[in-house]
Scaffold this motif. Structure first.
Motif, PDB file in Angstrom:
ATOM      1  N   VAL A  22       1.186  -1.236  -0.248  1.00  0.00           N
ATOM      2  CA  VAL A  22      -0.089   0.214  -0.695  1.00  0.00           C
ATOM      3  C   VAL A  22       1.501   1.700  -0.155  1.00  0.00           C
ATOM      4  O   VAL A  22       1.627   2.126   0.584  1.00  0.00           O
ATOM      5  N   ILE A  23       0.567   2.002  -1.049  1.00  0.00           N
ATOM      6  CA  ILE A  23       1.211   3.213  -0.966  1.00  0.00           C
ATOM      7  C   ILE A  23       0.108   4.482  -1.033  1.00  0.00           C
ATOM      8  O   ILE A  23      -0.486   4.338  -1.674  1.00  0.00           O
ATOM      9  N   VAL A  24       0.745   5.019  -0.135  1.00  0.00           N
ATOM     10  CA  VAL A  24      -0.415   6.232   0.201  1.00  0.00           C
ATOM     11  C   VAL A  24       0.227   7.654  -0.318  1.00  0.00           C
ATOM     12  O   VAL A  24       1.332   7.866  -0.176  1.00  0.00           O
ATOM     13  N   TYR A  25      -0.725   8.746   0.209  1.00  0.00           N
ATOM     14  CA  TYR A  25      -0.404   9.918  -0.505  1.00  0.00           C
ATOM     15  C   TYR A  25      -1.375  11.028  -0.161  1.00  0.00           C
ATOM     16  O   TYR A  25      -2.821  10.230  -0.188  1.00  0.00           O
ATOM     17  N   GLY A  26      -1.216  12.120  -0.462  1.00  0.00           N
ATOM     18  CA  GLY A  26      -2.041  12.958  -0.406  1.00  0.00           C
ATOM     19  C   GLY A  26      -2.015  14.452  -0.599  1.00  0.00           C
ATOM     20  O   GLY A  26      -0.366  14.648  -1.257  1.00  0.00           O
ATOM     21  N   LYS A  27      -2.473  15.162  -0.125  1.00  0.00           N
ATOM     22  CA  LYS A  27      -2.415  17.108  -0.805  1.00  0.00           C
ATOM     23  C   LYS A  27      -1.264  17.340   0.638  1.00  0.00           C
ATOM     24  O   LYS A  27      -0.273  17.762   0.005  1.00  0.00           O
ATOM     25  N   LYS A  28      -1.116  16.962   1.676  1.00  0.00           N
ATOM     26  CA  LYS A  28      -0.166  16.904   2.524  1.00  0.00           C
ATOM     27  C   LYS A  28       0.186  15.814   3.158  1.00  0.00           C
ATOM     28  O   LYS A  28      -0.111  14.961   2.839  1.00  0.00           O
ATOM     29  N   ILE A  29       1.287  15.990   3.483  1.00  0.00           N
ATOM     30  CA  ILE A  29       1.964  14.239   4.134  1.00  0.00           C
ATOM     31  C   ILE A  29       0.917  13.829   5.599  1.00  0.00           C
ATOM     32  O   ILE A  29       1.429  12.590   5.666  1.00  0.00           O
ATOM     33  N   MET A  30       1.087  15.071   6.656  1.00  0.00           N
ATOM     34  CA  MET A  30       0.297  14.465   7.287  1.00  0.00           C
ATOM     35  C   MET A  30      -0.998  13.808   7.559  1.00  0.00           C
ATOM     36  O   MET A  30      -1.496  12.369   8.140  1.00  0.00           O
ATOM     37  N   ALA A  31      -1.828  13.686   6.492  1.00  0.00           N
ATOM     38  CA  ALA A  31      -2.894  13.512   5.990  1.00  0.00           C
ATOM     39  C   ALA A  31      -2.753  11.546   5.133  1.00  0.00           C
ATOM     40  O   ALA A  31      -3.730  11.338   5.558  1.00  0.00           O
ATOM     41  N   ALA A  32      -1.251  11.808   4.803  1.00  0.00           N
ATOM     42  CA  ALA A  32      -1.225   9.879   3.969  1.00  0.00           C
ATOM     43  C   ALA A  32      -0.496   9.634   5.311  1.00  0.00           C
ATOM     44  O   ALA A  32      -1.104   8.086   5.388  1.00  0.00           O
ATOM     45  N   THR A  33       0.113   9.816   5.855  1.00  0.00           N
ATOM     46  CA  THR A  33       0.675   9.517   7.562  1.00  0.00           C
ATOM     47  C   THR A  33      -0.512   8.472   7.864  1.00  0.00           C
ATOM     48  O   THR A  33      -0.398   7.828   8.737  1.00  0.00           O
ATOM     49  N   ARG A  34      -1.598   9.601   8.101  1.00  0.00           N
ATOM     50  CA  ARG A  34      -2.481   9.540   9.191  1.00  0.00           C
ATOM     51  C   ARG A  34      -2.979   7.967   8.589  1.00  0.00           C
ATOM     52  O   ARG A  34      -3.547   7.133   9.397  1.00  0.00           O
ATOM     53  N   ALA A  35      -3.378   8.173   7.352  1.00  0.00           N
ATOM     54  CA  ALA A  35      -3.994   6.685   6.296  1.00  0.00           C
ATOM     55  C   ALA A  35      -3.290   5.588   6.558  1.00  0.00           C
ATOM     56  O   ALA A  35      -2.943   4.537   6.732  1.00  0.00           O
ATOM     57  N   ALA A  36      -1.526   5.665   7.088  1.00  0.00           N
ATOM     58  CA  ALA A  36      -0.372   4.901   6.518  1.00  0.00           C
ATOM     59  C   ALA A  36      -0.635   4.292   7.545  1.00  0.00           C
ATOM     60  O   ALA A  36       0.010   2.982   8.550  1.00  0.00           O
ATOM     61  N   TRP A  37      -0.965   5.003   8.682  1.00  0.00           N
ATOM     62  CA  TRP A  37      -0.930   4.368  10.389  1.00  0.00           C
ATOM     63  C   TRP A  37      -1.987   3.410  10.723  1.00  0.00           C
ATOM     64  O   TRP A  37      -2.048   2.335  11.591  1.00  0.00           O
ATOM     65  N   THR A  38      -2.943   4.070  10.138  1.00  0.00           N
ATOM     66  CA  THR A  38      -4.561   3.590  10.736  1.00  0.00           C
ATOM     67  C   THR A  38      -4.199   1.785   9.537  1.00  0.00           C
ATOM     68  O   THR A  38      -4.354   1.216  10.116  1.00  0.00           O
ATOM     69  N   PHE A  39      -3.067   1.759   8.236  1.00  0.00           N
ATOM     70  CA  PHE A  39      -3.275   0.617   7.604  1.00  0.00           C
ATOM     71  C   PHE A  39      -1.907  -0.109   8.991  1.00  0.00           C
ATOM     72  O   PHE A  39      -2.143  -1.333   8.090  1.00  0.00           O
ATOM     73  N   MET A  40      -1.028   0.314   9.026  1.00  0.00           N
ATOM     74  CA  MET A  40       0.156  -0.313   9.881  1.00  0.00           C
ATOM     75  C   MET A  40      -0.931  -1.108  11.266  1.00  0.00           C
ATOM     76  O   MET A  40      -0.779  -1.746  10.830  1.00  0.00           O
ATOM     77  N   TYR A  41      -0.861   0.185  11.800  1.00  0.00           N
ATOM     78  CA  TYR A  41      -2.216  -0.638  12.792  1.00  0.00           C
ATOM     79  C   TYR A  41      -3.017  -1.540  12.482  1.00  0.00           C
ATOM     80  O   TYR A  41      -3.597  -2.938  13.491  1.00  0.00           O
ATOM     81  N   ALA A  42      -4.081  -1.610  11.675  1.00  0.00           N
ATOM     82  CA  ALA A  42      -4.548  -2.927  10.853  1.00  0.00           C
ATOM     83  C   ALA A  42      -3.996  -4.131  11.368  1.00  0.00           C
ATOM     84  O   ALA A  42      -4.121  -5.085  10.768  1.00  0.00           O
ATOM     85  N   GLY A  43      -2.591  -4.200  10.749  1.00  0.00           N
ATOM     86  CA  GLY A  43      -1.384  -5.415  10.579  1.00  0.00           C
ATOM     87  C   GLY A  43      -1.269  -5.826   8.836  1.00  0.00           C
ATOM     88  O   GLY A  43      -0.705  -6.625   8.777  1.00  0.00           O
ATOM     89  N   LEU A  44      -1.007  -4.161   8.066  1.00  0.00           N
ATOM     90  CA  LEU A  44      -0.320  -4.411   7.100  1.00  0.00           C
ATOM     91  C   LEU A  44       0.942  -4.053   7.557  1.00  0.00           C
ATOM     92  O   LEU A  44       1.102  -3.760   7.963  1.00  0.00           O
ATOM     93  N   GLU A  45       1.810  -5.289   6.690  1.00  0.00           N
ATOM     94  CA  GLU A  45       2.803  -5.766   6.221  1.00  0.00           C
ATOM     95  C   GLU A  45       4.206  -4.020   5.580  1.00  0.00           C
ATOM     96  O   GLU A  45       4.908  -3.903   6.313  1.00  0.00           O
ATOM     97  N   ASP A  46       3.059  -3.857   4.750  1.00  0.00           N
ATOM     98  CA  ASP A  46       4.179  -3.516   3.490  1.00  0.00           C
ATOM     99  C   ASP A  46       2.980  -2.156   3.454  1.00  0.00           C
ATOM    100  O   ASP A  46       2.743  -1.651   2.609  1.00  0.00           O
ATOM    101  N   VAL A  47       3.854  -1.197   3.875  1.00  0.00           N
ATOM    102  CA  VAL A  47       2.526   0.190   4.210  1.00  0.00           C
ATOM    103  C   VAL A  47       3.655   1.847   3.143  1.00  0.00           C
ATOM    104  O   VAL A  47       4.908   1.531   4.514  1.00  0.00           O
ATOM    105  N   ARG A  48       4.016   2.311   2.690  1.00  0.00           N
ATOM    106  CA  ARG A  48       4.465   3.194   2.416  1.00  0.00           C
ATOM    107  C   ARG A  48       4.110   4.529   1.652  1.00  0.00           C
ATOM    108  O   ARG A  48       3.192   4.499   1.697  1.00  0.00           O
ATOM    109  N   LEU A  49       5.539   5.395   1.407  1.00  0.00           N
ATOM    110  CA  LEU A  49       5.079   6.770   0.885  1.00  0.00           C
ATOM    111  C   LEU A  49       5.037   7.806   0.748  1.00  0.00           C
ATOM    112  O   LEU A  49       6.370   7.373   0.121  1.00  0.00           O
ATOM    113  N   LEU A  50       4.078   8.087  -0.630  1.00  0.00           N
ATOM    114  CA  LEU A  50       4.455   8.815  -1.801  1.00  0.00           C
ATOM    115  C   LEU A  50       5.056  10.720  -1.652  1.00  0.00           C
ATOM    116  O   LEU A  50       3.991  11.075  -0.444  1.00  0.00           O
ATOM    117  N   ASN A  51       6.539  10.633  -1.355  1.00  0.00           N
ATOM    118  CA  ASN A  51       7.220  11.429  -0.595  1.00  0.00           C
ATOM    119  C   ASN A  51       7.007  12.756  -1.137  1.00  0.00           C
ATOM    120  O   ASN A  51       6.787  12.529  -2.840  1.00  0.00           O
TER     121      ASN A  51
END
Length: 216
Positions: A22-51
């Protein structure tokens, strides 16, 4: 509190399983990392950020589309349970327990004015101050900017630079780190940066200052 089974259902309805990158992105990094944390907490192993998010994507001339992507649901309409990483989520009681623990640090990821009690940063929040013994972990000028972690173009600063900033405040990987902010967004960005740095014992107080300041 996040309901684990409902979160799993939503993620599976998106066509995502534990084998998905899962590669997350948004208009702002904090929105994308908010989603990234949710995916990671849910148990997903490979979560990445579009810098740099969508702006960085557009700046490089890559194509975009306006219509929603098709969702690939399970053929039987069922969903596979993920195994939540409960250590990524801290409750108020967890924070209270760790405040006096020398091997733990509660890190405040808000502006200095919020941390020092000069203002709340939010028009809908009246209570000022911080969690007792919380260490300031830097952030930005207000709840909507993260200048200490990001460049002007919205790209994350050098990770070693951020790690050095934290080290000067004795925020180090050898201890358990619980990040919090006002409502969880900025703290999610700090959490993900710590994850990128390879820190293992990290967590997010999802309720943040809003929960802490409003409950007896």
């Amino acid at each position: 509190m996040i309901q684990d089974i409902n979160l799993t259902k939503v993620i599976n309805e998106l066509g995502i399983s534990n084998e998905t990158t899962v590669i997350v992105y948004g208009k702002k990094i904090m929105a994308a990392t908010r989603a990234a944390w949710t995916f990671m907490y849910a148990g997903l192993e490979d979560v990445r950020l579009l810098n740099g998010g969508i702006d960085a994507w557009n700046a490089l001339g890559f194509s975009t589309e306006e219509h929603p992507s098709k969702i690939q649901q399970d053929s039987k309409g069922t969903f596979k349970l993920l195994q939540p990483k409960s250590n990524y989520l801290s409750t108020r009681k967890d924070v209270e327990k760790n405040l006096q623990n020398q091997d733990s640090i509660v890190v405040d990821v808000r502006s200095w004015n919020e941390y020092s009690g000069k203002n709340t940063g939010y028009v809908y929040m009246k209570e000022m101050g911080r969690i007792p013994n919380a260490v300031w972990g830097y952030a930005g000028s207000d709840p909507y900017h993260m200048e200490d972690f990001e460049k002007k173009n919205g790209v994350l600063k050098n990770l070693e630079e951020i790690g050095k900033l934290w080290k000067e405040s004795e925020i180090i990987s050898e201890k358990k780190i619980i990040f919090y902010c006002g409502t969880g967004w900025r703290a999610s960005e700090a959490f993900f940066i710590a994850h990128l740095l390879g820190w293992q014992n990290i967590s997010l107080f999802d309720g943040g200052w809003m929960e802490w300041s409003q409950l007896d």
